[in-house]
Design an enzyme around this catalytic site. Structure first.
Site, mmCIF file in Angstrom:
data_model
loop_
_atom_site.group_PDB
_atom_site.id
_atom_site.type_symbol
_atom_site.label_atom_id
_atom_site.label_comp_id
_atom_site.label_asym_id
_atom_site.label_seq_id
_atom_site.Cartn_x
_atom_site.Cartn_y
_atom_site.Cartn_z
ATOM 1 N N THR A 27 0.953 -1.143 0.180
ATOM 2 C CA THR A 27 -0.113 -0.119 -0.019
ATOM 3 C C THR A 27 0.780 1.385 0.045
ATOM 4 O OG1 THR A 27 -1.726 -1.234 1.156
ATOM 5 C CG2 THR A 27 -1.922 1.303 1.257
ATOM 6 N N HIS A 178 -8.437 -10.069 -2.185
ATOM 7 C CA HIS A 178 -7.607 -9.652 -0.784
ATOM 8 C C HIS A 178 -8.702 -10.488 0.029
ATOM 9 C CE1 HIS A 178 -5.185 -8.371 2.261
ATOM 10 N NE2 HIS A 178 -4.892 -7.256 1.853
ATOM 11 N N ASN A 181 -5.469 -10.295 6.154
ATOM 12 C CA ASN A 181 -5.302 -9.180 6.882
ATOM 13 C C ASN A 181 -6.276 -8.243 7.547
ATOM 14 O OD1 ASN A 181 -2.928 -10.105 5.768
ATOM 15 N ND2 ASN A 181 -2.399 -8.342 4.690
ATOM 16 N N TYR A 183 -9.348 -7.263 6.338
ATOM 17 C CA TYR A 183 -10.329 -6.816 5.791
ATOM 18 C C TYR A 183 -11.463 -7.539 5.568
ATOM 19 C CZ TYR A 183 -6.240 -3.937 5.510
ATOM 20 O OH TYR A 183 -5.160 -2.976 5.738
ATOM 21 N N ASN A 238 -5.573 -5.912 13.198
ATOM 22 C CA ASN A 238 -7.086 -5.615 13.440
ATOM 23 C C ASN A 238 -8.113 -6.776 13.885
ATOM 24 O OD1 ASN A 238 -6.756 -2.971 12.954
ATOM 25 N ND2 ASN A 238 -6.738 -3.144 10.746
ATOM 26 N N SER A 299 8.630 -11.562 5.837
ATOM 27 C CA SER A 299 10.021 -11.427 6.233
ATOM 28 C C SER A 299 10.875 -12.353 5.907
ATOM 29 C CB SER A 299 9.966 -11.064 7.881
ATOM 30 O OG SER A 299 9.162 -10.011 8.087
#
Length: 351
Positions: A27, A178, A181, A183, A238, A299
């Site tokens: 993003t 998506h 995460n 959403y 979240n 990562s």
């Protein structure tokens, strides 16, 4: 030793990748005020076209899906035309690019789409707010969402499919839905955010229903070979985890395997994280329950990703922040050259 990263990989009979290094969705908040991609964005993606596949920054499927400033859309003609400049630039440099289709659900904010009406509805599975404020606009705090109706769910499913069709019209090689995460789709898949008692909540089959209906609608519109999905079985962003979440993904993953997706992409910031209810790392859990093309992320360095691919932990690797700092990431890894370290100030410009 990273030679395996540079082997070609066939996603299916229609899409072949030059290497196994994907550029993860990142993003950047660099669209214009009409959420149209800019020439600077086209240049940015073109410089990274050596990736086996670029997954675009998340792209809003409709106005009320916006939760961050200046994130691009795929619901207007001008946005489609803006993305055409991006995809052409990537293709001219020999690359491939998928659009990541996005609705932020309960972390959307009316500021972005309501013309000043702070009471405009925020869509979510259930009327449960997430705490905190909008990144990059901390003065905006999250609102309590409304639980979407069945009619609204049907419209959302249609809008995902329409956005997928728009993506193909914009020149994308495919789409990644998506579903990760924290959403909208992910909110249906976790008990913390889904308290429904109808056919979209209450048990694993019902909680998986929306994700599968979106996937099926997109496949019907553009084909399974151009359709991918990102998922986050481990609640970490979240969302609060719940031991019952595993049952949802135990049901979902075999259903997804039947769809012959282009790939399944894990959503996690750091794959060294472990979740008790998954028995360890998300990637290990997904690999044990999904046997088709899997994209690892979180990562990884080139070396650790190469080792993971060698040991069949996943098939492809998505690299995130190092691609921001190193437009020529693939060439540097191939030539064993040092990488520029990522730093947060790099987020303020497209290089």
């Amino acid at each position: 030793m990273t030679e395996n990263l540079f082997k070609p990989y066939a996603l299916n009979n229609t899409i072949n990748l030059n290497n196994r290094i994907l550029m993860a969705p990142l993003t950047r908040c660099m669209a214009d005020d009409d959420l149209v991609p800019t020439q600077a964005m086209a240049d940015y993606y073109a410089r990274r076209a050596e990736a086996g596949l670029i997954i675009s920054e998340a792209v809003i499927i409709r106005p009320d899906g916006q939760g961050y400033p200046n994130t691009p859309g795929l619901f207007s003609q001008s946005q489609i035309e803006g993305w055409q400049r991006v995809t052409s630039a990537v293709h001219n440099n020999g690359g491939k690019i998928f659009a990541q289709l996005w609705h932020t659900g309960r972390v959307a904010h009316p500021y972005f789409y309501s013309n000043g009406d702070d009471n405009a509805a925020v869509m979510a599975p259930s009327a449960i707010a997430v705490e905190g404020s909008v990144p990059r606009m901390r003065e905006l705090t999250y609102k309590t969402p409304k639980a979407v109706t069945i009619d609204e769910i049907n419209t959302l499913i249609y809008d995902y499919a329409q956005a997928a069709e728009n993506a193909i019209a914009a020149g994308f090689d495919g789409v990644e839905i998506h579903g990760a995460n924290g959403y909208l789709i992910d909110q249906f898949l976790h008990h913390d955010s889904n308290r429904r008692t109808d056919e979209y909540g209450g048990n694993s089959e019902n909680m998986s229903r929306f994700a599968l209906q979106v996937v099926d609608a997109v496949i019907d519109r553009i084909g399974h070979d151009k359709t991918a999905l990102r998922v986050s079985p481990g609640a970490y962003f979240n969302l609060e985890g719940d031991n019952r979440d595993r049952d949802v993904f135990d049901h979902l993953l075999p259903q997804l395997e039947k769809r012959n997706l282009a790939f399944l992409h894990i959503g996690i910031f750091d794959d060294s994280m472990e979740f008790d209810y998954l028995g360890g790392r998300v990637s290990s859990y997904v690999r044990a329950n999904y046997n088709k093309t899997l994209v690892g992320v979180g990562s990884y360095s080139a070396e650790t990703a190469s080792s993971a691919i060698d040991t069949d932990k996943f098939d492809l690797v998505a690299i995130g922040r190092p691609f921001i700092a190193n437009p020529d990431y693939v060439a540097k890894i191939r030539n064993n050259e040092p990488l520029v370290s990522y730093s947060d100030e790099m987020l303020t410009s497209l290089v």
